[in-house]
Design an enzyme around this catalytic site. Structure first.
Site: not given
Length: 311
Positions: A220, A251
């Site tokens: 990420h 998430c």
């Protein structure tokens, strides 16, 4: 821009990389609004047309937990006939596996955690209990001749526990592979990894008998490190990289997790290094521009913005 990026190979990098595209699942599951099934199906078809060969299609989790993917049964039959592409699906437990098998899925993934806190928040059980839950899933899947991927989240840092010891990650990674997983995806869920940390974890896994060929990386871009971390993994010999078209995703259980590494940003770098991906960057950019229009907001991918800019 004709001739750009200019191809300048770097030494000792893999000649070809397989991109594991996660935009349709990991990307769209984090959207606030539910994306229509028809749009998801068209997104997957367009991604396949760019040359991507692995596109994670959806997740067979209970709709209560991930309502954005509640249409898995409706979506999968619409895309399962797309030729030349593998369509793995995420399954959390045996019920999820049953649903995937009923629809003819041939590749699944389970989703574990390297930390206890995230395991409790994401799976409502301890790391050991989650592995016990996965065991019959993996056994049954392998008996059915399915390919099984094991996701391992929080490999480089956890928002509640902070730094995660490398040996702790290695222990859980080995446990997933010992269950029978064919490959392992190391997740930098909150985007805190740095290149040296990536090298250290990969080396530690190798030292414990985990082959580099069984490892994929999933970064990420919270601190802008996703590409540098990817390059570090490539220098180690990793040839599977997770990415999300347009940089979609995050998430739902870790609010500090921002978007995934954008597939377009990854392909731009790999094209410049002369590393084969089989992906048409112009077609991929057009696909992300199209999806951004469906979502009603611009793509966060820097490459998408640069290549789609109109003077």
């Amino acid at each position: 821009m004709t001739g750009l990026p200019m191809t300048v190979p770097a030494p000792e990098l893999p000649p070809r990389i397989r991109i594991h595209e996660v935009g349709a699942r990991d990307g769209l599951q984090n959207e606030k609004a539910t994306v229509p099934t028809e749009v998801k199906a068209e997104f997957i078809r367009r991604l396949a047309a760019t040359g991507l060969t692995t596109i994670e299609a959806t997740s067979f989790v209970h709709p209560k937990w991930v309502p954005q993917l509640a249409d898995a049964e409706a979506l999968f039959p619409q895309v399962s006939t797309v030729e030349g592409v593998d369509l793995p699906v995420l399954v959390p437990n045996e019920r999820g596996l049953d649903r995937a098998l009923e629809l003819g899925a041939r590749r699944i993934a389970v989703f574990g955690s390297a930390t206890e806190t995230f395991a409790q928040k994401n799976l409502n059980r301890s790391v050991a209990e989650s592995l016990a839950m996965f065991e019959p899933v993996v056994v049954r899947a392998k008996d059915a001749k399915m390919h099984v991927r094991g996701y391992l989240s929080m490999c480089f840092g956890d928002p509640w526990e902070g730094a995660v010891p490398v040996h702790q990650v290695v222990r859980t990674a080995k446990a997933l592979l010992d269950l029978g997983c064919d490959e392992l995806s190391l997740g930098d869920t909150i985007g805190v990894a740095t290149p040296g940390h990536v090298q250290a974890l990969l080396s530690a896994l190798n030292e414990e008998g985990v082959p580099t060929g069984a490892i994929g990386v999933h970064f990420h871009d919270t601190y802008g490190q996703a590409l540098s971390n990817t390059l570090s993994a490539l220098q180690h010999g990793v040839t599977t990289v997770d990415a999300s078209a347009g940089g979609l995703g995050g998430c739902p259980y870790a609010k500090s997790a921002t978007g995934n590494l954008a597939t377009e940003d990854l392909v731009w770098m790999l094209d410049g290094l002369g590393i084969e991906t089989g992906v048409d960057l112009a077609a991929l950019t057009a696909t992300s521009v199209w999806l951004a229009e469906q979502l009603g907001r611009p793509s966060p991918s820097r490459t998408v913005r640069a290549l789609s800019h109109k003077d």
